[in-house]
Design a protein around this motif. Sequence first.
Motif, short mmCIF file in Angstrom:
data_model
loop_
_atom_site.label_atom_id
_atom_site.label_comp_id
_atom_site.label_asym_id
_atom_site.label_seq_id
_atom_site.Cartn_x
_atom_site.Cartn_y
_atom_site.Cartn_z
N SER A 137 0.82 -1.21 0.00
CA SER A 137 0.00 0.00 0.00
C SER A 137 0.85 1.26 0.00
O SER A 137 0.57 2.22 -0.72
CB SER A 137 -0.93 0.01 1.21
OG SER A 137 -1.81 -1.10 1.19
N ARG A 169 -5.44 -4.48 -7.13
CA ARG A 169 -6.35 -4.27 -6.01
C ARG A 169 -5.97 -3.04 -5.19
O ARG A 169 -6.80 -2.42 -4.55
CB ARG A 169 -6.36 -5.49 -5.10
CG ARG A 169 -6.92 -6.75 -5.72
CD ARG A 169 -6.57 -7.97 -4.89
NE ARG A 169 -6.95 -7.82 -3.50
CZ ARG A 169 -6.49 -8.59 -2.51
NH1 ARG A 169 -5.61 -9.55 -2.77
NH2 ARG A 169 -6.89 -8.41 -1.27
N TYR A 170 -4.69 -2.71 -5.20
CA TYR A 170 -4.20 -1.60 -4.38
C TYR A 170 -4.20 -0.26 -5.13
O TYR A 170 -3.91 0.77 -4.53
CB TYR A 170 -2.76 -1.90 -3.92
CG TYR A 170 -2.64 -3.11 -3.02
CD1 TYR A 170 -2.62 -2.98 -1.64
CD2 TYR A 170 -2.56 -4.38 -3.56
CE1 TYR A 170 -2.52 -4.10 -0.82
CE2 TYR A 170 -2.46 -5.51 -2.74
CZ TYR A 170 -2.44 -5.36 -1.39
OH TYR A 170 -2.34 -6.46 -0.58
N SER A 171 -4.47 -0.28 -6.43
CA SER A 171 -4.31 0.94 -7.23
C SER A 171 -5.22 2.07 -6.78
O SER A 171 -4.87 3.24 -6.90
CB SER A 171 -4.57 0.63 -8.71
OG SER A 171 -5.90 0.19 -8.91
N HIS A 172 -6.40 1.72 -6.24
CA HIS A 172 -7.34 2.77 -5.82
C HIS A 172 -6.83 3.55 -4.61
O HIS A 172 -7.35 4.61 -4.28
CB HIS A 172 -8.70 2.15 -5.48
CG HIS A 172 -8.70 1.37 -4.22
ND1 HIS A 172 -8.22 0.07 -4.15
CD2 HIS A 172 -9.09 1.69 -2.96
CE1 HIS A 172 -8.34 -0.36 -2.91
NE2 HIS A 172 -8.86 0.59 -2.17
N LEU A 173 -5.79 3.03 -3.94
CA LEU A 173 -5.27 3.71 -2.76
C LEU A 173 -4.48 4.96 -3.12
O LEU A 173 -4.25 5.82 -2.28
CB LEU A 173 -4.36 2.76 -1.96
CG LEU A 173 -5.05 1.51 -1.40
CD1 LEU A 173 -4.01 0.59 -0.76
CD2 LEU A 173 -6.10 1.90 -0.37
N SER A 174 -4.03 5.04 -4.37
CA SER A 174 -3.24 6.18 -4.80
C SER A 174 -4.12 7.18 -5.53
O SER A 174 -4.57 6.91 -6.65
CB SER A 174 -2.09 5.73 -5.72
OG SER A 174 -1.43 6.86 -6.23
N PRO A 175 -4.40 8.34 -4.94
CA PRO A 175 -5.26 9.33 -5.62
C PRO A 175 -4.62 9.87 -6.89
O PRO A 175 -5.29 10.40 -7.75
CB PRO A 175 -5.42 10.43 -4.56
CG PRO A 175 -4.24 10.28 -3.65
CD PRO A 175 -3.94 8.81 -3.62
N HIS A 200 -2.95 8.00 -9.08
CA HIS A 200 -2.82 6.97 -10.09
C HIS A 200 -3.67 7.26 -11.32
O HIS A 200 -3.16 7.38 -12.44
CB HIS A 200 -3.19 5.61 -9.50
CG HIS A 200 -3.01 4.48 -10.46
ND1 HIS A 200 -1.78 4.01 -10.84
CD2 HIS A 200 -3.93 3.73 -11.13
CE1 HIS A 200 -1.94 3.02 -11.69
NE2 HIS A 200 -3.23 2.82 -11.88
N ASN A 201 -4.99 7.39 -11.14
CA ASN A 201 -5.87 7.65 -12.27
C ASN A 201 -5.71 9.07 -12.80
O ASN A 201 -5.91 9.32 -14.00
CB ASN A 201 -7.33 7.41 -11.87
CG ASN A 201 -7.63 5.94 -11.67
OD1 ASN A 201 -6.92 5.08 -12.19
ND2 ASN A 201 -8.66 5.64 -10.90
#
Length: 213
Positions: A165, A191-197, A199-200
């Motif tokens: 994370s 699965r962990y990608s959403h934890l990084s604001p 990233h997208n």
Amino acid sequence: KTVLSKAYQLALKNVDVSSNPARLVDHRPENNRRIRYLLDKEEVRLREVMSVNAPAQLAALDVALNTGMRKGEQFSLEWAQIDLERKRIYLNQTKNGSSREIPLNRTCWTVLKTLYDKRPDDGAVFRSSRYNKPLADPKKWFETALRDAKIRNFTWNDLRHTFISRLVMRGVDLRTVQELAGHKSISMTVRYSHLSPQHNQKAIEVLDAQGNV
């Protein structure tokens, strides 16, 4: 469903029942997407407690947080698997059935170098502070430390989640995180990608350059 089905299978084998009613229950997949990681304030409390009650095990905590090794990998580790000069840990057999190298950052290298200088032999890296024997499982002292630090719903495996994370939230690309974590497929890492604001956001901003052409 799985537990009941197995129980009835054994009962059928022993002729204790005449049928297996569990087979009529639809099987539903488990939700294994739980991601629990150590918050910064929780880590502060955990270290404070361990500094008093289990100071010799702070090294194990540091290695877990900076390598992301699975519990079995970490507590079966021997000095022959560590190259301090090259700053690498070599895992010969992992959960995925393949070998991998783990690079050491400065924090982890310093911890391992200190342990190495004090080692009684070239066998197990992590040892019981009380008996100086190889430590196979940190469960007892770790659960006590968690309780005293008032950290709930947390296990040793969540230190691995914390490692992954933190890499994701600090902007490390998912392919690199996959390799460092030893995930067989990148879908586990995603699965962990959403934890990084970021990233997208970074991904969508690629189109800005195209729009200005």
